[in-house]
Design an enzyme around this catalytic site. Sequence first.
Site, PDB file in Angstrom:
ATOM      1  N   LEU A 134     -12.445  35.735  51.400  1.00  0.00           N
ATOM      2  CA  LEU A 134     -12.001  36.742  50.436  1.00  0.00           C
ATOM      3  C   LEU A 134     -10.830  36.195  49.631  1.00  0.00           C
ATOM      4  O   LEU A 134     -10.030  35.408  50.141  1.00  0.00           O
ATOM      5  CB  LEU A 134     -11.562  38.032  51.151  1.00  0.00           C
ATOM      6  N   ASP A 135     -10.715  36.630  48.364  1.00  0.00           N
ATOM      7  CA  ASP A 135      -9.569  36.262  47.540  1.00  0.00           C
ATOM      8  C   ASP A 135      -8.280  36.757  48.192  1.00  0.00           C
ATOM      9  O   ASP A 135      -8.287  37.711  48.979  1.00  0.00           O
ATOM     10  CB  ASP A 135      -9.687  36.891  46.146  1.00  0.00           C
ATOM     11  N   LYS A 136      -7.178  36.155  47.795  1.00  0.00           N
ATOM     12  CA  LYS A 136      -5.873  36.479  48.392  1.00  0.00           C
ATOM     13  C   LYS A 136      -5.573  37.977  48.355  1.00  0.00           C
ATOM     14  O   LYS A 136      -5.138  38.563  49.354  1.00  0.00           O
ATOM     15  CB  LYS A 136      -4.764  35.709  47.662  1.00  0.00           C
TER      16      LYS A 136
END
Length: 292
Positions: A134-136
């Site tokens: 997942l993105d940050k």
Amino acid sequence: MKSFQLNWVVEEGGVLLRDFFKEKTVSRSALTDIKYNGGKIMVNNKEVTVRSILQKGDKVRLVFPPESHSLSMQEEMIPLDIVYEDEHCLVLNKQPYIPSIPSRLHPKGTIANGLLFYYRKQGIDRTVHIVTRLDKDTSGLMLIAKHRYSHSLFSLQHQQKQVKRTYYAMVHGEIEKDFDVIDSPIARKEGSIIERCIHPDGQHAVTYYKVVKRFHDRSFVQLALDTGRTHQIRVHMSSMGHPLLGDTLYGGEKTKILRQALHSKSLQFFHPILEKTLYFETDIPDDIKYLL
């Protein structure tokens, strides 16, 4: 430290051990790694080669060598919200504002750093195998394989679109259609190492969305992916003129939330070793609930 091993009882004799492993989806590279890096291939508690012929009732054991992680990746005590765990995988609920893996911009403070610390505390001699990243600033459920063998099996499922994830997002503007499919190729934006864009020469990307609720200036949507491109949901929704709230990289505003309003709410996959389908769901976090 605990070494990972697999055990089987042979149901049908006269089979080459090499073919037996192929049937069990143990790759040649894994067998080579076991042979030359401290693992063991055993039948009835005796070390053998893959040229051995099995008999009905034989007990086959595969002991995998210890795994080592890059010396540049450090252990860190980072809180992990573990939803499910067994010997082969774990599912965790990632908090926002934390990257999945180290990068040039974020060498520390990642989920991977926290997993290394957790593994050592549990006496698990492994490196980190993230299956669904997942993105940050995206929150929600992630699938982590706990050893090379399960990672190869889960990655194959992921490539074959058998790992199902459902996302929820809050986007700018009122979306007209109740549901639709966005089928637009995505490429890296010229001159940027981070930003993506719609481009005819990009990678095939398909996103399904359904409007859950409309407000006068925003829409709450449920999304599913047929592909898993970097920033796919963010790029596709922005291309429609409905960027995610908080997503300033793709045209959103941070007036009501400090990160992109995106959450991985559910996760479903077939556990290839337990041979059963597992489903998990997590609550929408408070900052997105506030927008509702």
